[in-house]
Every structure is written in C-alpha cells, then in structure tokens.
Design a protein around this motif. Structure first.
Motif, PDB file in Angstrom:
ATOM      1  N   SER A  99     100.912 153.670 113.863  1.00 45.57           N
ATOM      2  CA  SER A  99     102.090 154.106 114.605  1.00 45.57           C
ATOM      3  C   SER A  99     101.713 155.076 115.724  1.00 45.57           C
ATOM      4  O   SER A  99     102.159 154.940 116.866  1.00 45.57           O
ATOM      5  CB  SER A  99     103.091 154.788 113.661  1.00 45.57           C
ATOM      6  N   LYS A 146     106.351 165.053 115.040  1.00 45.09           N
ATOM      7  CA  LYS A 146     105.559 164.672 113.864  1.00 45.09           C
ATOM      8  C   LYS A 146     104.658 165.840 113.471  1.00 45.09           C
ATOM      9  O   LYS A 146     103.433 165.757 113.487  1.00 45.09           O
ATOM     10  CB  LYS A 146     104.741 163.420 114.177  1.00 45.09           C
ATOM     11  N   ILE A 268     105.367 151.063 115.344  1.00 43.22           N
ATOM     12  CA  ILE A 268     106.003 151.931 114.353  1.00 43.22           C
ATOM     13  C   ILE A 268     106.644 151.101 113.253  1.00 43.22           C
ATOM     14  O   ILE A 268     106.478 151.368 112.060  1.00 43.22           O
ATOM     15  CB  ILE A 268     107.052 152.851 115.018  1.00 43.22           C
ATOM     16  N   ILE A 269     107.390 150.073 113.665  1.00 44.06           N
ATOM     17  CA  ILE A 269     108.053 149.203 112.695  1.00 44.06           C
ATOM     18  C   ILE A 269     107.021 148.525 111.792  1.00 44.06           C
ATOM     19  O   ILE A 269     107.182 148.462 110.563  1.00 44.06           O
ATOM     20  CB  ILE A 269     108.907 148.138 113.418  1.00 44.06           C
ATOM     21  N   VAL A 272     105.557 151.041 109.319  1.00 46.35           N
ATOM     22  CA  VAL A 272     106.512 151.417 108.266  1.00 46.35           C
ATOM     23  C   VAL A 272     106.681 150.299 107.251  1.00 46.35           C
ATOM     24  O   VAL A 272     106.652 150.529 106.034  1.00 46.35           O
ATOM     25  CB  VAL A 272     107.877 151.764 108.893  1.00 46.35           C
ATOM     26  N   PHE A 279     108.790 157.117 108.169  1.00 43.05           N
ATOM     27  CA  PHE A 279     109.726 156.873 109.273  1.00 43.05           C
ATOM     28  C   PHE A 279     110.815 157.944 109.239  1.00 43.05           C
ATOM     29  O   PHE A 279     111.505 158.107 108.234  1.00 43.05           O
ATOM     30  CB  PHE A 279     110.345 155.483 109.132  1.00 43.05           C
ATOM     31  N   TYR A 280     110.949 158.669 110.359  1.00 51.38           N
ATOM     32  CA  TYR A 280     111.882 159.782 110.402  1.00 51.38           C
ATOM     33  C   TYR A 280     112.962 159.558 111.460  1.00 51.38           C
ATOM     34  O   TYR A 280     112.888 158.635 112.273  1.00 51.38           O
ATOM     35  CB  TYR A 280     111.128 161.087 110.704  1.00 51.38           C
ATOM     36  N   HIS A 283     111.904 159.178 115.021  1.00 51.28           N
ATOM     37  CA  HIS A 283     111.390 157.884 115.437  1.00 51.28           C
ATOM     38  C   HIS A 283     112.501 157.045 116.074  1.00 51.28           C
ATOM     39  O   HIS A 283     112.268 156.301 117.027  1.00 51.28           O
ATOM     40  CB  HIS A 283     110.810 157.132 114.234  1.00 51.28           C
TER      41      HIS A 283
END
Length: 315
Positions: A99, A146, A268-269, A272, A279-280, A283
């Motif tokens: 990510s 992050k 990112i996807i 995760v 994942f926050y 994001h």
C-alpha cells in the motif's frame, strides 16, 4: 466524430488498465520477495517478458526494427526504466508495504509535470495544476496520517521509493520524446531485454558469490513465486508497458502520468483484501482526493489527439 471519440477514449482506457495492473503488481512483488531475493525476482520477471516479446517478434505478431535508428537515447531511457526504477521500487517494497509503495509511486506526476514544462514545453493549465495538487495532497495525507508505522524504517523505505519516483518521472519524459522516433512496442521490447540482461546478470553474480548457482531455478518450484513471476513478467512487464508507451505516444506526459495516482487506490485495496494490511478512515479520504485529482486532470486536459497521432507510429 467516431474517430475523434476513439482517439480520446483509447489512451484513457489504456491508462485505467495500466493503473489496475500496476496497482496489483506491488502485491505480487511482495509475494515474490517472500521466496526470492530482489534481483533474482527481477531477473525472472524480465526474462519471461523478453522471451514472450522475442517469440512474438519471430512469429511476426509484433514488428521491431531498429535499423537506421539512433539507439543512444533509447538505451539512456532503459537506465531509468526498468533498471533504476525497479531497483528502487523492489527494495522499497521489501521494506514498506504494498500500500505504501503505491502511495509513493503516485508522487510521480509532480516530477513529470515539472520536467514536462521544462523540457517538453507542456505547460499544464491552472485547473490541471489544481487537480494534480489535490491528488498529491491525497497521497501525502495518507502517508502523514499513517503514524503507527516505525518511523525509522518508514523513512528509509520512503527515501528508497523516492528514487523510483524520480526515475519514473524521467522515464515518462524520455518515453514521450522517443515516441516520435520509435514505436511503443520497440520501446517496450528493448526495455524488457535490457532488464533481463542486467538483473539476471546481477543475480547470477550474487549466486556465484554465494556458491548457489546450481539452485538458480529452484524457486520456480514454489507455486506462489511462480504466480508472482508470471503476473509481473506477463501483465506488468509486457502488457502494461505496451499500454503505457501507447498512452504516452498519444497524450502529454503530465496528463498521462496522473494515472499513477489511481494505482495508489488499487494498491491499497489489493493490500487490504489479499494481505490483510490495515485500512483506516484516512485511506478513504486520501483515496477520494486521489480519484478526484485523476478525474479533474483529465477533464481539463487540453491536448489535440489528431495532431499527436499524425506524428506518431502506428502499431
């Protein structure tokens, strides 16, 4: 009218495919690095790509002809992409997450926009600058928020990935200029061959030094490593680079490079879903800003497809 729509749409579709393939490439690189050393993985990746393109060339499916063409600048391009770029990217991914690697790579448009304005005289409109800035802010927002990462390790990985960002920016500019003299498939072909020679050369020297040359092909028995190599070699190296060079031959560098921001969201996807990376909420906000920047930069683009197509090679 149909031809005009096609000229405008095809580079955009190519960019979307490139972003998707590159977005998942960080995940597969991470998977491959669990079995292979960095240069070993890169060597196999580019070897497969070079073999595929060579077979296609022999069969006459693709046409590559360097006769009478000056290869000096083309070889210069390969020092930045794939050699320098993938050294920095692979080492960076090894330290950070897939990510975070995608987030850093999304900063390439900053360097592309500056270099394109200086060397290609492609001055982006005020609206484009605003939306490029928005997408970059989205990337920086995610990185800053992050804060639960190890700072020392994070900074080291980010600095290494910054080398990939700079190399990627220079590649975009050189590829744009070379598209007037070389077909996209010719650029892609020489990149894969040089990558295969350089990275396998380094890896073989490392194996000889460690007395493990006989085990050079042993990692191919590992299914996860084999899948990673095939994905990176076939999709990321052959298909994606062909589409990337095609896109760069049709639209200006600063506009095409912003698709790397979409790669961030996809990476990112992928991280995760497939690697259980956290994942926050930031994001979502950062990813939204990135997508907004991608949309705005293309919506306010002011290129003229017919003029560009008339001075490029058709593949």
């Amino acid at each position: 009218m149909f031809n005009k729509i096609t000229d405008e749409l095809l580079p955009i579709l190519a960019g979307l495919f490139v972003a998707t393939i590159f977005g998942f490439s960080f995940l597969f690189t991470k998977e491959g690095l669990e079995v292979l050393a960095p240069f070993h993985l890169l060597g196999f990746r580019f070897a497969i790509a070079a073999i595929i393109l060579t077979v296609l060339k022999i069969l006459g499916i693709i046409k590559v002809n360097f006769r009478g063409k000056k290869l000096g600048v083309l070889l210069l391009l390969t020092t930045f992409q794939p050699v320098a770029y993938f050294i920095f990217e692979t080492l960076g991914v090894q330290i950070t997450s897939s990510s975070e690697a995608g987030m850093m790579i999304a900063l390439i448009p900053i360097f592309v926009t500056i270099l394109a304005a200086v060397f290609l005289k492609e001055i982006p409109s005020k609206q484009q600058v605003i939306f490029i800035t928005i997408s970059v802010v989205g990337v920086l927002f995610i990185i800053v928020m992050k804060g639960n990462l190890d700072v020392k390790g994070q900074l080291k990985g980010l600095f290494i990935l910054l080398g990939a960002v700079i190399s990627g920016g220079i590649f975009n500019i050189l590829s744009r200029k070379l598209s007037l003299k070389f077909k996209p498939v010719e650029i892609t072909y020489i990149m894969m061959v040089i990558g295969a020679v350089v990275f396998n050369g380094i890896s073989i020297i490392q194996h000889i030094g460690a007395g493990m040359l006989k085990q050079y092909f042993q990692p191919l028995e590992n299914l996860n490593a084999l899948i990673a190599i095939i994905y990176l070699g076939v999709l990321s190296s052959v298909l994606a680079f062909f589409l990337l060079n095609f896109m760069l031959s049709k639209i200006e560098a600063s506009r095409s490079a912003v698709f790397t921001n979409l790669t961030t969201v996809i990476s990112i996807i992928a991280g995760v879903v497939f690697r259980d990376e956290p994942f926050y909420w930031f994001h979502i906000i950062g990813g939204g800003l990135i997508l907004l920047g991608v949309w705005g930069t293309n919506y306010y683009g002011n290129y003229e497809p017919k003029k560009v197509v008339s001075r490029t090679y058709k593949t």
